[in-house]
Scaffold this motif. Structure first.
Motif, PDB file in Angstrom:
ATOM      1  N   GLU A 222      17.986  -1.906   6.789  1.00 13.91           N
ATOM      2  CA  GLU A 222      17.166  -2.592   7.783  1.00 13.91           C
ATOM      3  C   GLU A 222      15.943  -1.791   8.222  1.00 13.91           C
ATOM      4  O   GLU A 222      15.138  -2.282   8.997  1.00 13.91           O
ATOM      5  N   SER A 223      15.782  -0.583   7.687  1.00 10.44           N
ATOM      6  CA  SER A 223      14.548   0.166   7.954  1.00 10.44           C
ATOM      7  C   SER A 223      13.421  -0.289   7.030  1.00 10.44           C
ATOM      8  O   SER A 223      12.282   0.156   7.175  1.00 10.44           O
ATOM      9  N   LEU A 224      13.758  -1.204   6.111  1.00 16.16           N
ATOM     10  CA  LEU A 224      12.794  -1.708   5.136  1.00 16.16           C
ATOM     11  C   LEU A 224      12.669  -3.215   5.251  1.00 16.16           C
ATOM     12  O   LEU A 224      13.610  -3.904   5.662  1.00 16.16           O
ATOM     13  N   PHE A 225      11.517  -3.743   4.872  1.00 15.64           N
ATOM     14  CA  PHE A 225      11.332  -5.189   4.832  1.00 15.64           C
ATOM     15  C   PHE A 225      12.084  -5.763   3.628  1.00 15.64           C
ATOM     16  O   PHE A 225      12.123  -5.158   2.559  1.00 15.64           O
ATOM     17  N   SER A 226      12.674  -6.946   3.814  1.00 17.18           N
ATOM     18  CA  SER A 226      13.371  -7.627   2.723  1.00 17.18           C
ATOM     19  C   SER A 226      13.169  -9.125   2.850  1.00 17.18           C
ATOM     20  O   SER A 226      13.605  -9.744   3.827  1.00 17.18           O
ATOM     21  N   TYR A 227      12.539  -9.708   1.859  1.00 17.21           N
ATOM     22  CA  TYR A 227      12.346 -11.154   1.850  1.00 17.21           C
ATOM     23  C   TYR A 227      13.672 -11.884   1.672  1.00 17.21           C
ATOM     24  O   TYR A 227      13.928 -12.902   2.316  1.00 17.21           O
ATOM     25  N   ARG A 228      14.533 -11.344   0.835  1.00 22.93           N
ATOM     26  CA  ARG A 228      15.830 -12.003   0.601  1.00 22.93           C
ATOM     27  C   ARG A 228      16.689 -11.989   1.862  1.00 22.93           C
ATOM     28  O   ARG A 228      17.472 -12.912   2.095  1.00 22.93           O
ATOM     29  N   ARG A 229      16.574 -10.965   2.671  1.00 18.84           N
ATOM     30  CA  ARG A 229      17.381 -10.866   3.882  1.00 18.84           C
ATOM     31  C   ARG A 229      16.808 -11.703   5.018  1.00 18.84           C
ATOM     32  O   ARG A 229      17.545 -12.302   5.792  1.00 18.84           O
ATOM     33  N   GLU A 230      15.470 -11.743   5.127  1.00 17.75           N
ATOM     34  CA  GLU A 230      14.857 -12.297   6.332  1.00 17.75           C
ATOM     35  C   GLU A 230      13.963 -13.507   6.115  1.00 17.75           C
ATOM     36  O   GLU A 230      13.655 -14.212   7.076  1.00 17.75           O
ATOM     37  N   GLY A 231      13.501 -13.721   4.883  1.00 19.96           N
ATOM     38  CA  GLY A 231      12.571 -14.827   4.674  1.00 19.96           C
ATOM     39  C   GLY A 231      11.186 -14.466   5.167  1.00 19.96           C
ATOM     40  O   GLY A 231      10.394 -13.879   4.434  1.00 19.96           O
ATOM     41  N   THR A 232      10.874 -14.810   6.397  1.00 19.53           N
ATOM     42  CA  THR A 232       9.581 -14.435   6.978  1.00 19.53           C
ATOM     43  C   THR A 232       9.657 -12.985   7.434  1.00 19.53           C
ATOM     44  O   THR A 232      10.423 -12.642   8.345  1.00 19.53           O
ATOM     45  N   THR A 233       8.876 -12.142   6.800  1.00 15.43           N
ATOM     46  CA  THR A 233       8.933 -10.714   7.104  1.00 15.43           C
ATOM     47  C   THR A 233       7.679 -10.036   6.596  1.00 15.43           C
ATOM     48  O   THR A 233       6.804 -10.679   6.008  1.00 15.43           O
ATOM     49  N   GLY A 234       7.586  -8.738   6.825  1.00 16.78           N
ATOM     50  CA  GLY A 234       6.414  -7.986   6.402  1.00 16.78           C
ATOM     51  C   GLY A 234       6.578  -7.377   5.024  1.00 16.78           C
ATOM     52  O   GLY A 234       7.480  -7.742   4.260  1.00 16.78           O
ATOM     53  N   ARG A 235       5.691  -6.454   4.707  1.00 17.13           N
ATOM     54  CA  ARG A 235       5.718  -5.760   3.422  1.00 17.13           C
ATOM     55  C   ARG A 235       5.486  -4.271   3.644  1.00 17.13           C
ATOM     56  O   ARG A 235       4.614  -3.875   4.413  1.00 17.13           O
ATOM     57  N   GLN A 236       6.281  -3.453   2.956  1.00 14.85           N
ATOM     58  CA  GLN A 236       6.003  -2.021   2.921  1.00 14.85           C
ATOM     59  C   GLN A 236       5.081  -1.735   1.737  1.00 14.85           C
ATOM     60  O   GLN A 236       4.918  -2.576   0.845  1.00 14.85           O
ATOM     61  N   ALA A 237       4.488  -0.567   1.756  1.00 10.52           N
ATOM     62  CA  ALA A 237       3.568  -0.180   0.692  1.00 10.52           C
ATOM     63  C   ALA A 237       4.049   1.086   0.006  1.00 10.52           C
ATOM     64  O   ALA A 237       4.592   1.993   0.635  1.00 10.52           O
ATOM     65  N   SER A 238       3.839   1.112  -1.306  1.00  7.42           N
ATOM     66  CA  SER A 238       4.011   2.328  -2.106  1.00  7.42           C
ATOM     67  C   SER A 238       2.627   2.686  -2.640  1.00  7.42           C
ATOM     68  O   SER A 238       1.936   1.825  -3.186  1.00  7.42           O
ATOM     69  N   VAL A 239       2.245   3.938  -2.460  1.00 12.36           N
ATOM     70  CA  VAL A 239       0.852   4.334  -2.679  1.00 12.36           C
ATOM     71  C   VAL A 239       0.796   5.588  -3.543  1.00 12.36           C
ATOM     72  O   VAL A 239       1.566   6.525  -3.347  1.00 12.36           O
ATOM     73  N   ILE A 240      -0.146   5.595  -4.490  1.00 12.04           N
ATOM     74  CA  ILE A 240      -0.354   6.786  -5.325  1.00 12.04           C
ATOM     75  C   ILE A 240      -1.852   7.023  -5.466  1.00 12.04           C
ATOM     76  O   ILE A 240      -2.642   6.076  -5.536  1.00 12.04           O
ATOM     77  N   TRP A 241      -2.240   8.301  -5.518  1.00 14.21           N
ATOM     78  CA  TRP A 241      -3.650   8.648  -5.694  1.00 14.21           C
ATOM     79  C   TRP A 241      -3.763  10.047  -6.287  1.00 14.21           C
ATOM     80  O   TRP A 241      -2.839  10.856  -6.184  1.00 14.21           O
ATOM     81  N   LEU A 242      -4.875  10.287  -6.929  1.00 12.65           N
ATOM     82  CA  LEU A 242      -5.228  11.612  -7.407  1.00 12.65           C
ATOM     83  C   LEU A 242      -5.982  12.349  -6.298  1.00 12.65           C
ATOM     84  O   LEU A 242      -6.853  11.773  -5.654  1.00 12.65           O
ATOM     85  N   THR A 243      -5.663  13.595  -6.099  1.00 11.76           N
ATOM     86  CA  THR A 243      -6.434  14.384  -5.140  1.00 11.76           C
ATOM     87  C   THR A 243      -7.765  14.768  -5.764  1.00 11.76           C
ATOM     88  O   THR A 243      -8.003  14.564  -6.958  1.00 11.76           O
ATOM     89  N   GLY A 244      -8.618  15.356  -4.972  1.00 14.77           N
ATOM     90  CA  GLY A 244      -9.922  15.773  -5.472  1.00 14.77           C
ATOM     91  C   GLY A 244      -9.838  16.769  -6.588  1.00 14.77           C
ATOM     92  O   GLY A 244     -10.756  16.931  -7.387  1.00 14.77           O
ATOM     93  N   GLU A 245      -8.692  17.475  -6.688  1.00 11.45           N
ATOM     94  CA  GLU A 245      -8.509  18.455  -7.753  1.00 11.45           C
ATOM     95  C   GLU A 245      -7.841  17.852  -8.964  1.00 11.45           C
ATOM     96  O   GLU A 245      -7.514  18.525  -9.915  1.00 11.45           O
ATOM     97  N   GLY A 246      -7.572  16.514  -8.896  1.00 15.88           N
ATOM     98  CA  GLY A 246      -6.950  15.863 -10.036  1.00 15.88           C
ATOM     99  C   GLY A 246      -5.450  16.039 -10.109  1.00 15.88           C
ATOM    100  O   GLY A 246      -4.824  15.794 -11.135  1.00 15.88           O
ATOM    101  N   GLN A 247      -4.855  16.505  -8.998  1.00 15.43           N
ATOM    102  CA  GLN A 247      -3.406  16.689  -8.999  1.00 15.43           C
ATOM    103  C   GLN A 247      -2.682  15.464  -8.477  1.00 15.43           C
ATOM    104  O   GLN A 247      -3.240  14.699  -7.730  1.00 15.43           O
TER     105      GLN A 247
END
Length: 233
Positions: free
Chosen positions: A208-233
Motif C-alpha cells: 500500500e506504499s505504492l499505487f496499484s490500478y488493480r487494487r484501487e482503480g482510480t489512483t495515481g502513478r509512481q515514477a521510475s527514472v534513469i539519467w546519465l550524469t554530466g560525467e556519463g556515469q
C-alpha cells in the motif's frame, strides 16, 4: 536511478500523495508540484524530465534533448544525452530501467502486459545497441509491479502472453492462472545476452506504499527514472 512511492506529495485522495501521472484525473497543480519536487530531489531542472504518452505500444523513441510535452505514443525512451531524465509511470506494469555506462546510453521502458508481450523490452535493447551499447554491459532494474501471485488473468490470456514472452505464466495465490511479467522479462533479457539484472520484489497490488490500478482503480502513478550524469556515469 530513482523509483518513487506514493508518499510525500501534494495530491489529495485517491491520488494521495506523490502522484506523478498527469492523465489520471488528479489536480494538475498538484501533479505539477509533485513533478517539481521530483526534479529537485534528483538535482535536475524540471525541463530535464522527459515523460511519455504511454499507450501500451512497442514503440521506442530516441530523445536528444528536453521535450516540451510528453513524447507521443511511445512506451520506451533511449538517450545518450547527460542529465536528461527518462521517466516511466506505472501502477502495476513493469518499469524497466537500462544503462550501459561505458557507452553512455540509457533507456526506460513501460512494460505492461501488452507491451511486454509485443517486445517493448527487446526493442529497447536493440535501440540501445544501435547507439553503441553492448548487451553484456547493460545493467537493468525492473521496478515494483504486480506480482504473479496477485495478477490473475484468464487461461487463454496467460497462454497467449507466454507464447510471446516465455516464462511469464504462473499461478496466483488462489491457484488460478496468473502472469509474472517480470519473470518473463528476465528470461527475455538473458536470451538477449543481458545478465546484469536486478528486480525490485515489491508487489504493487499488496504494497500500500505504492499505487496499484488493480487494487484501487482510480489512483495515481509512481515514477521510475534513469539519467546519465554530466560525467556519463
Amino acid at each position: 536511478m530513482v523509483v518513487t512511492t506514493r508518499a510525500g506529495g501534494a495530491s489529495a485522495s485517491p491520488y494521495d500523495s506523490f502522484n506523478l501521472g498527469a492523465h489520471v484525473g488528479d489536480d494538475p497543480a498538484a501533479v505539477a508540484a509533485n513533478r517539481a519536487r521530483l526534479a529537485s530531489a534528483i538535482g535536475l531542472g524540471e525541463d530535464r524530465l522527459v515523460w511519455m504518452e504511454q499507450l501500451h505500444t512497442n514503440t521506442v523513441t530516441v530523445v536528444d534533448g528536453p521535450q516540451a510535452h510528453p513524447v507521443e505514443a511511445t512506451d520506451a525512451l533511449v538517450t545518450t544525452v547527460p542529465e536528461l531524465a527518462l521517466c516511466v509511470l506505472t501502477a502495476d506494469c513493469v518499469p524497466v530501467l537500462l544503462s550501459d555506462h561505458t557507452a553512455g546510453v540509457v533507456g526506460a521502458a513501460h512494460a505492461g502486459r501488452i507491451g511486454a508481450r509485443n517486445g517493448i523490452v527487446r526493442k529497447t535493447v536493440e535501440q540501445m545497441r544501435q547507439l553503441g551499447a553492448q548487451p553484456g554491459r547493460i545493467q537493468v532494474l525492473l521496478g515494483p509491479a504486480a506480482a504473479g501471485e496477485s495478477y490473475e488473468v484468464p487461461k487463454a490470456m496467460a497462454e497467449d502472453v507466454d507464447t510471446h514472452l516465455p516464462g511469464s505464466t504462473t499461478r496466483t495465490r488462489a491457484g488460478t492462472f496468473g502472469l509474472d511479467i517480470r519473470a518473463g522479462i528476465v528470461r527475455q533479457l538473458m536470451g538477449l545476452g543481458v545478465t546484469h539484472i536486478d528486480a525490485d520484489p515489491r508487489d504493487t497490488v499488496t504494497d500500500e506504499s505504492l499505487f496499484s490500478y488493480r487494487r484501487e482503480g482510480t489512483t495515481g502513478r509512481q515514477a521510475s527514472v534513469i539519467w546519465l550524469t554530466g560525467e556519463g556515469q
